[in-house]
Design a protein around this motif. Structure first.
Motif, PDB file in Angstrom:
ATOM      1  N   GLY A  96       2.903  -1.229   1.003  1.00 34.09           N
ATOM      2  CA  GLY A  96       4.072  -1.180   0.409  1.00 34.09           C
ATOM      3  C   GLY A  96       5.157  -2.641   0.349  1.00 34.09           C
ATOM      4  O   GLY A  96       4.411  -3.641   0.014  1.00 34.09           O
ATOM      5  N   ILE A  97       6.508  -2.480   0.546  1.00 31.87           N
ATOM      6  CA  ILE A  97       7.201  -3.566   0.458  1.00 31.87           C
ATOM      7  C   ILE A  97       6.802  -4.798   1.266  1.00 31.87           C
ATOM      8  O   ILE A  97       7.228  -5.807   0.900  1.00 31.87           O
ATOM      9  N   ARG A  98       6.308  -4.588   2.435  1.00 23.18           N
ATOM     10  CA  ARG A  98       5.701  -5.848   3.285  1.00 23.18           C
ATOM     11  C   ARG A  98       4.958  -6.613   2.380  1.00 23.18           C
ATOM     12  O   ARG A  98       4.955  -7.965   2.688  1.00 23.18           O
ATOM     13  N   PHE A  99       4.152  -6.485   1.477  1.00 26.92           N
ATOM     14  CA  PHE A  99       3.192  -7.315   0.531  1.00 26.92           C
ATOM     15  C   PHE A  99       3.717  -7.237  -0.729  1.00 26.92           C
ATOM     16  O   PHE A  99       3.507  -8.428  -1.399  1.00 26.92           O
ATOM     17  N   LEU A 100       4.541  -6.385  -1.277  1.00 31.29           N
ATOM     18  CA  LEU A 100       4.948  -6.434  -2.755  1.00 31.29           C
ATOM     19  C   LEU A 100       5.969  -7.941  -2.824  1.00 31.29           C
ATOM     20  O   LEU A 100       5.905  -8.316  -3.955  1.00 31.29           O
ATOM     21  N   LYS A 101       6.585  -8.222  -1.953  1.00 32.42           N
ATOM     22  CA  LYS A 101       7.363  -9.265  -1.991  1.00 32.42           C
ATOM     23  C   LYS A 101       6.807 -10.417  -2.287  1.00 32.42           C
ATOM     24  O   LYS A 101       7.154 -11.464  -2.760  1.00 32.42           O
ATOM     25  N   HIS A 102       5.612 -10.453  -1.615  1.00 34.52           N
ATOM     26  CA  HIS A 102       4.674 -11.656  -1.914  1.00 34.52           C
ATOM     27  C   HIS A 102       4.302 -11.931  -3.308  1.00 34.52           C
ATOM     28  O   HIS A 102       4.056 -12.986  -3.917  1.00 34.52           O
ATOM     29  N   VAL A 103       4.292 -10.903  -4.081  1.00 36.42           N
ATOM     30  CA  VAL A 103       3.937 -11.103  -5.424  1.00 36.42           C
ATOM     31  C   VAL A 103       5.071 -11.872  -6.210  1.00 36.42           C
ATOM     32  O   VAL A 103       4.655 -12.377  -7.387  1.00 36.42           O
ATOM     33  N   GLU A 104       6.159 -11.858  -5.863  1.00 35.33           N
ATOM     34  CA  GLU A 104       7.433 -12.353  -6.483  1.00 35.33           C
ATOM     35  C   GLU A 104       7.062 -13.860  -6.675  1.00 35.33           C
ATOM     36  O   GLU A 104       7.845 -14.147  -7.694  1.00 35.33           O
ATOM     37  N   ARG A 105       6.386 -14.552  -6.125  1.00 38.69           N
ATOM     38  CA  ARG A 105       6.457 -15.793  -5.946  1.00 38.69           C
ATOM     39  C   ARG A 105       4.849 -16.421  -6.546  1.00 38.69           C
ATOM     40  O   ARG A 105       4.655 -17.478  -6.220  1.00 38.69           O
ATOM     41  N   THR A 106       4.247 -15.768  -7.318  1.00 33.25           N
ATOM     42  CA  THR A 106       3.299 -16.085  -7.912  1.00 33.25           C
ATOM     43  C   THR A 106       3.330 -16.395  -9.497  1.00 33.25           C
ATOM     44  O   THR A 106       4.077 -15.609 -10.290  1.00 33.25           O
ATOM     45  N   ARG A 107       2.716 -17.160  -9.948  1.00 38.22           N
ATOM     46  CA  ARG A 107       2.895 -17.655 -11.434  1.00 38.22           C
ATOM     47  C   ARG A 107       2.297 -16.630 -12.409  1.00 38.22           C
ATOM     48  O   ARG A 107       3.064 -16.117 -13.454  1.00 38.22           O
ATOM     49  N   PHE A 108       1.222 -16.055 -11.931  1.00 41.40           N
ATOM     50  CA  PHE A 108       0.752 -14.917 -12.811  1.00 41.40           C
ATOM     51  C   PHE A 108      -0.101 -14.004 -11.936  1.00 41.40           C
ATOM     52  O   PHE A 108      -0.559 -14.405 -10.646  1.00 41.40           O
ATOM     53  N   LEU A 109      -0.570 -12.945 -12.755  1.00 41.19           N
ATOM     54  CA  LEU A 109      -1.261 -12.035 -11.833  1.00 41.19           C
ATOM     55  C   LEU A 109      -2.681 -11.530 -12.543  1.00 41.19           C
ATOM     56  O   LEU A 109      -2.814 -11.732 -13.585  1.00 41.19           O
ATOM     57  N   VAL A 110      -3.556 -11.265 -11.487  1.00 43.57           N
ATOM     58  CA  VAL A 110      -5.215 -11.191 -11.844  1.00 43.57           C
ATOM     59  C   VAL A 110      -4.911  -9.721 -11.286  1.00 43.57           C
ATOM     60  O   VAL A 110      -5.074  -9.297  -9.970  1.00 43.57           O
ATOM     61  N   HIS A 111      -4.962  -8.571 -12.144  1.00 46.94           N
ATOM     62  CA  HIS A 111      -5.059  -7.123 -11.861  1.00 46.94           C
ATOM     63  C   HIS A 111      -6.396  -6.632 -11.877  1.00 46.94           C
ATOM     64  O   HIS A 111      -7.152  -6.601 -13.013  1.00 46.94           O
ATOM     65  N   ILE A 112      -6.981  -6.208 -10.547  1.00 49.09           N
ATOM     66  CA  ILE A 112      -8.544  -5.810 -10.698  1.00 49.09           C
ATOM     67  C   ILE A 112      -8.414  -4.197 -10.435  1.00 49.09           C
ATOM     68  O   ILE A 112      -7.986  -3.497  -9.600  1.00 49.09           O
ATOM     69  N   LEU A 113      -9.362  -3.591 -11.112  1.00 46.75           N
ATOM     70  CA  LEU A 113      -9.561  -2.187 -10.961  1.00 46.75           C
ATOM     71  C   LEU A 113     -10.820  -1.754 -11.017  1.00 46.75           C
ATOM     72  O   LEU A 113     -11.890  -2.339 -11.689  1.00 46.75           O
ATOM     73  N   SER A 114     -11.665  -1.135 -10.267  1.00 42.33           N
ATOM     74  CA  SER A 114     -12.737  -0.974  -9.873  1.00 42.33           C
ATOM     75  C   SER A 114     -13.304   0.330 -11.072  1.00 42.33           C
ATOM     76  O   SER A 114     -12.596   1.288 -11.372  1.00 42.33           O
ATOM     77  N   ALA A 115     -14.379  -0.005 -11.564  1.00 37.81           N
ATOM     78  CA  ALA A 115     -14.914   0.886 -12.514  1.00 37.81           C
ATOM     79  C   ALA A 115     -15.422   2.354 -12.081  1.00 37.81           C
ATOM     80  O   ALA A 115     -15.366   3.348 -12.549  1.00 37.81           O
ATOM     81  N   GLU A 116     -15.747   2.472 -10.659  1.00 37.73           N
ATOM     82  CA  GLU A 116     -15.807   3.561 -10.195  1.00 37.73           C
ATOM     83  C   GLU A 116     -14.280   4.396 -10.335  1.00 37.73           C
ATOM     84  O   GLU A 116     -14.666   5.879  -9.991  1.00 37.73           O
ATOM     85  N   ASP A 117     -13.361   3.881 -10.417  1.00 33.31           N
ATOM     86  CA  ASP A 117     -12.196   4.682 -10.188  1.00 33.31           C
ATOM     87  C   ASP A 117     -11.522   4.925 -11.708  1.00 33.31           C
ATOM     88  O   ASP A 117     -10.417   5.495 -11.763  1.00 33.31           O
ATOM     89  N   ILE A 118     -12.383   4.839 -12.758  1.00 29.77           N
ATOM     90  CA  ILE A 118     -12.003   4.911 -14.014  1.00 29.77           C
ATOM     91  C   ILE A 118     -12.592   6.377 -14.572  1.00 29.77           C
ATOM     92  O   ILE A 118     -13.505   6.788 -14.475  1.00 29.77           O
ATOM     93  N   ASN A 119     -11.535   7.119 -15.321  1.00 27.85           N
ATOM     94  CA  ASN A 119     -11.856   8.233 -15.797  1.00 27.85           C
ATOM     95  C   ASN A 119     -11.679   7.908 -17.344  1.00 27.85           C
ATOM     96  O   ASN A 119     -10.639   7.520 -18.023  1.00 27.85           O
ATOM     97  N   ILE A 120     -12.886   7.990 -18.088  1.00 28.71           N
ATOM     98  CA  ILE A 120     -12.783   7.616 -19.443  1.00 28.71           C
ATOM     99  C   ILE A 120     -11.733   8.302 -20.266  1.00 28.71           C
ATOM    100  O   ILE A 120     -11.258   7.683 -21.365  1.00 28.71           O
TER     101      ILE A 120
END
Length: 366
Positions: A233-257
């Motif tokens: 949770g919040i403990r690590f969400l705060k680290h996202v605040e100081r990044t220039r951009f995000l690379v959002h990764i999703l596993s194909a195994e977790d995808i419902n078509i």
């Protein structure tokens, strides 16, 4: 090296030196006047951002810091020496909160710039010696002034990583595998939630220009309810605040078509709930582990992405398939963002490390 992102310390500025009570006593001058000098001021306490420090771990071990006291004044109108200032180096990206007696916090410093010192506790003033109080109506002052106490503060330190790219995704999306492929980082990798328990850093070095570096922060897997502290949770969400951009990764195994982008939307909703500005952060979306599903499924996802107008990247981080294209896009985004909104980056922290050393924050691509 252990990564610690919070610590509480106390700082005390130096006490001012006492003024001196003294009278001039020399041969042939039996009744000389007052000549007590002033005491020196106590040393101040400064905080300074440093690119040489990576964590707050040392501040869990040592929690009390004090500047030198001022020296007392002496006879013959000799002033006491000022106490030496204390400069405490903290990692760049540290937020400093003052904690009052009731436990309430106020942010008083943001060490976002390297080598910039901030006065955090003022040293006490030195006391005046009796020579200072001499006047036409008080020729023989028989008192001197004590030095003042220096400021005392209780501080909570909170480190937020400064990075170019932040890797986001549900647990086991393959972020750790990706960062290990594109940099020399060696994160712990296993098939269960929250394998990444600290925000690991990796650094990509440009293949043509070795002076160009891109810092990646591997943020631990987030889950629904992260903005309320669920999971990590919040403990690590705060680290996202100081990044220039995000690379959002999703596993194909977790995808419902039927609803293939649900995983992306879930995490993005958590970002917005935590901080609406994060929802507007430039984001590169990637589907990983395509080696674990059949080609027809991948082609169906690509078709669906085109129909929905979503720019989507596909890779197998484990086998390196599609990774190079994503790396090139990351370099392009970094250059674009840097031109429009340059900020200080953790890439200033890049240093050589011993290959045999076991560390959780690791640097350059070999």
């Amino acid at each position: 090296m252990r990564f610690v992102d919070e610590a509480t310390i106390t700082v005390r500025a130096g006490k001012g030196g006492n003024g001196c009570l003294s009278f001039r006593r020399e041969k042939f001058i039996p009744r000389g006047g007052p000549d007590g000098g002033d005491g020196g001021a106590g040393g101040n306490v400064f905080l300074r951002g440093s690119t040489k420090l990576l964590s707050l771990y040392d501040f869990r071990l040592k929690r009390n810091y004090g500047a030198e006291n001022g020296r007392p004044g002496q006879g013959s109108q000799m002033f006491g020496r000022k106490g030496d200032d204390l400069i405490i180096d903290l990692p760049v990206g540290t937020l400093v909160f003052e904690v009052d007696e009731d436990g309430h916090e106020t942010m008083i410093a943001d060490l976002s710039e390297p080598d910039v010192s901030i006065l955090i506790a003022q040293g006490g003033r030195g006391g005046h010696g009796n020579e200072f109080f001499k006047s036409s109506t008080m020729r023989v002052p028989r008192f001197a002034q004590p030095g003042e106490e220096g400021e005392y503060k209780r501080l909570r330190l909170e480190l937020k990583i400064l990075a170019d790219a932040g890797l986001l995704g549900l647990p086991n999306a393959g972020k750790s595998t990706f960062i290990s492929k594109v940099s020399a980082a060696r994160p712990k990798i296993a098939n269960y939630p929250f394998t990444t328990i600290t925000p690991n850093l990796g650094v990509m070095i440009h293949e043509v220009d070795n002076d160009k570096r891109l810092v990646i922060a591997d943020i631990p897997g987030l889950i629904e309810g992260a903005h309320e502290g669920q999971g990590l949770g919040i403990r690590f969400l705060k680290h996202v605040e100081r990044t220039r951009f995000l690379v959002h990764i999703l596993s194909a195994e977790d995808i419902n078509i039927e609803n293939p982008w649900a995983g992306f939307d879930l995490i993005n909703e958590e970002l917005v709930k935590f901080d609406s500005v994060l929802g507007e952060r430039l984001q590169l979306q990637v589907i990983n582990k395509i080696d674990l599903v059949d080609e027809e499924f991948v082609e169906a996802l690509k078709k669906k992405a085109a129909e929905d107008g979503r720019k989507m990247y596909f890779m197998s981080a484990l086998h390196g398939e599609g990774v190079e294209e994503i790396v090139e896009e990351m370099w392009r985004i970094q250059e674009t963002v840097e031109r429009h909104a340059p900020i200080n980056s953790a890439r200033d922290w890049v240093e050589e490390v011993d290959d045999e050393e076991e560390v959780e924050v690791i640097w350059t691509r070999e």
